[in-house]
Scaffold this motif. Structure first.
Motif, mmCIF file in Angstrom:
data_model
loop_
_atom_site.group_PDB
_atom_site.id
_atom_site.type_symbol
_atom_site.label_atom_id
_atom_site.label_comp_id
_atom_site.label_asym_id
_atom_site.label_seq_id
_atom_site.Cartn_x
_atom_site.Cartn_y
_atom_site.Cartn_z
ATOM 1 N N ALA A 174 12.821 -2.005 4.714
ATOM 2 C CA ALA A 174 12.018 -1.683 3.664
ATOM 3 C C ALA A 174 10.566 -1.874 3.908
ATOM 4 O O ALA A 174 9.550 -1.082 3.595
ATOM 5 N N SER A 175 10.250 -2.840 4.864
ATOM 6 C CA SER A 175 8.879 -3.004 5.119
ATOM 7 C C SER A 175 8.365 -2.025 6.068
ATOM 8 O O SER A 175 7.180 -1.665 5.969
ATOM 9 N N ALA A 176 9.137 -1.493 6.814
ATOM 10 C CA ALA A 176 8.836 -0.426 8.038
ATOM 11 C C ALA A 176 8.342 0.816 7.041
ATOM 12 O O ALA A 176 7.267 1.554 7.327
ATOM 13 N N PHE A 177 9.302 1.203 5.998
ATOM 14 C CA PHE A 177 9.123 2.118 5.127
ATOM 15 C C PHE A 177 7.676 2.120 4.300
ATOM 16 O O PHE A 177 6.913 2.879 4.142
ATOM 17 N N SER A 178 7.619 0.727 3.676
ATOM 18 C CA SER A 178 6.507 0.509 2.938
ATOM 19 C C SER A 178 5.169 0.689 3.588
ATOM 20 O O SER A 178 4.277 1.169 3.100
ATOM 21 N N THR A 179 5.204 0.320 4.910
ATOM 22 C CA THR A 179 3.927 0.630 5.720
ATOM 23 C C THR A 179 3.543 1.919 5.979
ATOM 24 O O THR A 179 2.372 2.353 5.795
ATOM 25 N N ALA A 180 4.723 2.776 6.328
ATOM 26 C CA ALA A 180 4.513 3.867 6.644
ATOM 27 C C ALA A 180 4.022 4.944 5.453
ATOM 28 O O ALA A 180 3.236 6.060 5.278
ATOM 29 N N PHE A 181 4.667 4.526 4.033
ATOM 30 C CA PHE A 181 4.509 5.181 2.712
ATOM 31 C C PHE A 181 2.815 4.860 2.446
ATOM 32 O O PHE A 181 2.174 5.782 1.999
ATOM 33 N N THR A 182 2.494 3.481 2.558
ATOM 34 C CA THR A 182 1.233 3.058 2.266
ATOM 35 C C THR A 182 0.083 3.872 3.085
ATOM 36 O O THR A 182 -0.940 4.085 2.548
ATOM 37 N N ARG A 183 0.412 3.989 4.409
ATOM 38 C CA ARG A 183 -0.538 4.651 5.053
ATOM 39 C C ARG A 183 -0.873 6.326 4.914
ATOM 40 O O ARG A 183 -1.597 6.679 4.779
ATOM 41 N N PHE A 184 0.450 6.665 4.432
ATOM 42 C CA PHE A 184 0.455 8.144 3.814
ATOM 43 C C PHE A 184 0.014 8.337 2.691
ATOM 44 O O PHE A 184 -0.916 9.235 2.327
ATOM 45 N N ALA A 185 0.410 7.633 1.413
ATOM 46 C CA ALA A 185 -0.021 7.746 0.095
ATOM 47 C C ALA A 185 -1.337 7.078 -0.432
ATOM 48 O O ALA A 185 -1.549 7.548 -1.484
ATOM 49 N N GLY A 186 -1.543 5.923 0.454
ATOM 50 C CA GLY A 186 -2.750 5.274 0.145
ATOM 51 C C GLY A 186 -2.338 3.973 -1.034
ATOM 52 O O GLY A 186 -3.410 3.510 -1.319
ATOM 53 N N LEU A 187 -1.236 3.808 -1.085
ATOM 54 C CA LEU A 187 -0.667 2.599 -1.834
ATOM 55 C C LEU A 187 0.998 2.519 -1.755
ATOM 56 O O LEU A 187 1.486 3.259 -1.386
ATOM 57 N N PRO A 188 1.136 1.241 -1.940
ATOM 58 C CA PRO A 188 2.735 0.675 -1.397
ATOM 59 C C PRO A 188 3.583 1.528 -2.529
ATOM 60 O O PRO A 188 3.315 1.917 -3.537
ATOM 61 N N PRO A 189 4.958 1.588 -2.074
ATOM 62 C CA PRO A 189 5.931 2.576 -2.873
ATOM 63 C C PRO A 189 6.214 2.157 -4.293
ATOM 64 O O PRO A 189 6.302 2.826 -5.109
ATOM 65 N N SER A 190 6.014 0.668 -4.270
ATOM 66 C CA SER A 190 6.355 -0.061 -5.245
ATOM 67 C C SER A 190 5.204 0.384 -6.706
ATOM 68 O O SER A 190 5.922 0.717 -7.955
ATOM 69 N N ARG A 191 3.971 0.266 -5.973
ATOM 70 C CA ARG A 191 3.079 0.733 -7.152
ATOM 71 C C ARG A 191 3.207 2.225 -7.518
ATOM 72 O O ARG A 191 2.853 2.250 -8.457
ATOM 73 N N TYR A 192 3.420 3.000 -6.541
ATOM 74 C CA TYR A 192 3.610 4.374 -6.739
ATOM 75 C C TYR A 192 4.476 4.541 -7.658
ATOM 76 O O TYR A 192 4.416 5.397 -8.830
#
Length: 303
Positions: free
Chosen positions: A273-291
Motif C-alpha cells: 500500500a505504501s508503494a502504491f500511495s507514493t506512486a499515486f501521490t506523485r501522479f495525482a498530486g494527493l494521497p489515494p485516501s484523500r482522493y
C-alpha cells in the motif's frame, strides 16, 4: 485477451445528456464555447462548415463528427450572403432553426452531448483523437438514431440502455477512425499489429511487473525499435502508458466503498500500500485516501 479500446470506453463511463434536431437556412452560424464535454453531430441533410480543433471541415449528408472534449467550435452555412443576422435562433415545433426561420433549410443535423463519469476522463480522452470525422457510415447513423429515440422516450431501463448504446457509439466511432493515418494516440497504436499485441497484453495483466524488454518481446521487436515505435504512435513511452493506465484503474477503484488501499495496490501491480500511495501521490498530486474522500464527497453532493 483484453480489448484496450473497449477497456478505455468502459472506464470513461459515458452517460446521456441530451440530443436535438437542428437546421440551418439561408446564411447562418453557430458559435459555441463548451466545457470540455463530448459533442457529436450527424448530418442528416445538406452541407455546412465546421471549425474546431484548428481544423476547417466541410460536412456533407451522412457525415459523423465526434469531439471527445469540445471547448470551442463554429458551424456555419457554406455561403455567406445578405439577409437575416446569421446568429438568429428560432425554436420551431420539432427542431432548433439557425438563420432564416422562414427559409428552406440547407442543412439539418442531429447533435448531442454526453458526459464521461470517469474521475480520470481527461487522461483517457488525451489518448483519443481530438476530433473524429467519419463520412457515409450507415452503422453509426443507425446507432445515433437509437440513442436519440431512447433519450426522448420514457421506457423502463432507459438509463441502462442509453449507457450501453453510448458505449457502442463510442467504440464504433473510434474504431471507424483507426488505421495508420489515425492521429497520435491509442487508435494509431492499436492499428500497428506489433504494438497492438503488447498493448493488449498490458491491459490483460496490468499488475504484472512489466519491463520495456518484456513488452518488446510481446511485440516481437527489439527493445529500442519497440520503444521508439510506441512513443511515435501513442505519444507516451511504454512505461508512461503503463503507469497512466494503472492510475486510471486505481482512480476508478478508489470510488468503490468495499475495496481497500492494499487490495487496489495488488490489483494494479504494486507490492504494498505504501508503494502504491507514493506512486499515486506523485501522479495525482494527493494521497489515494484523500482522493477517495474527495471523490465520494463530490459524488454524494451531486446525488
Amino acid at each position: 485477451m483484453s480489448d484496450p479500446l473497449a477497456d478505455i470506453v468502459t472506464l470513461l463511463q459515458p452517460a446521456a445528456r441530451y440530443s436535438k434536431l437542428v437546421s440551418g437556412a439561408g446564411t447562418w452560424r453557430v458559435e459555441r464555447q463548451e466545457t470540455g464535454q463530448p459533442f457529436y453531430c450527424v448530418v442528416l441533410e445538406g452541407s455546412s462548415r465546421l471549425s474546431a480543433e484548428d481544423k476547417q471541415i466541410t460536412l456533407r449528408e451522412g457525415d459523423f463528427i465526434l469531439i471527445p472534449a469540445a471547448h470551442a467550435f463554429t458551424m456555419s452555412s457554406l455561403d455567406d450572403g445578405p439577409g437575416i443576422d446569421p446568429l438568429t435562433v428560432t425554436m420551431l415545433p420539432e427542431e432548433t432553426r439557425h438563420g432564416d426561420p422562414e427559409g428552406a433549410p440547407n442543412a439539418r443535423f442531429l447533435v448531442g452531448h454526453f458526459a464521461f463519469g470517469s474521475p480520470d476522463a481527461a487522461l483517457l480522452v488525451s489518448l483519443l483523437p481530438r476530433i473524429i470525422h467519419i463520412r457515409g457510415d450507415s452503422r453509426l447513423s443507425a446507432i445515433v438514431q437509437l440513442v436519440t429515440d431512447e433519450a426522448r422516450a420514457e421506457r423502463p431501463g432507459k438509463n441502462m440502455i442509453l449507457a450501453r448504446l453510448l458505449e457502442v457509439l463510442l467504440v464504433e466511432a473510434l474504431r471507424s477512425n483507426a488505421g495508420e493515418k489515425a492521429p497520435l494516440g491509442i487508435l494509431r497504436g492499436l492499428s500497428d499489429t506489433r504494438l497492438a499485441l503488447a498493448i493488449r497484453r498490458l491491459h490483460d495483466n496490468p499488475a504484472r511487473e512489466w519491463t520495456v524488454e518484456q513488452l518488446a518481446g510481446e511485440a516481437a521487436l527489439s527493445r529500442s525499435a519497440f520503444f521508439n515505435r510506441f512513443r511515435r504512435a501513442i505519444g507516451l513511452t511504454p512505461m508512461e502508458y503503463l503507469i497512466s493506465w494503472r492510475m486510471a484503474l486505481a482512480k476508478n477503484l478508489l470510488r468503490q466503498e468495499d475495496i481497500g488501499i492494499q487490495e487496489i495496490a495488488e490489483r494494479i501491480g504494486y507490492g504494498s500500500a505504501s508503494a502504491f500511495s507514493t506512486a499515486f501521490t506523485r501522479f495525482a498530486g494527493l494521497p489515494p485516501s484523500r482522493y477517495a474522500e474527495q471523490t465520494k464527497t463530490i459524488s454524494n453532493a451531486s446525488a
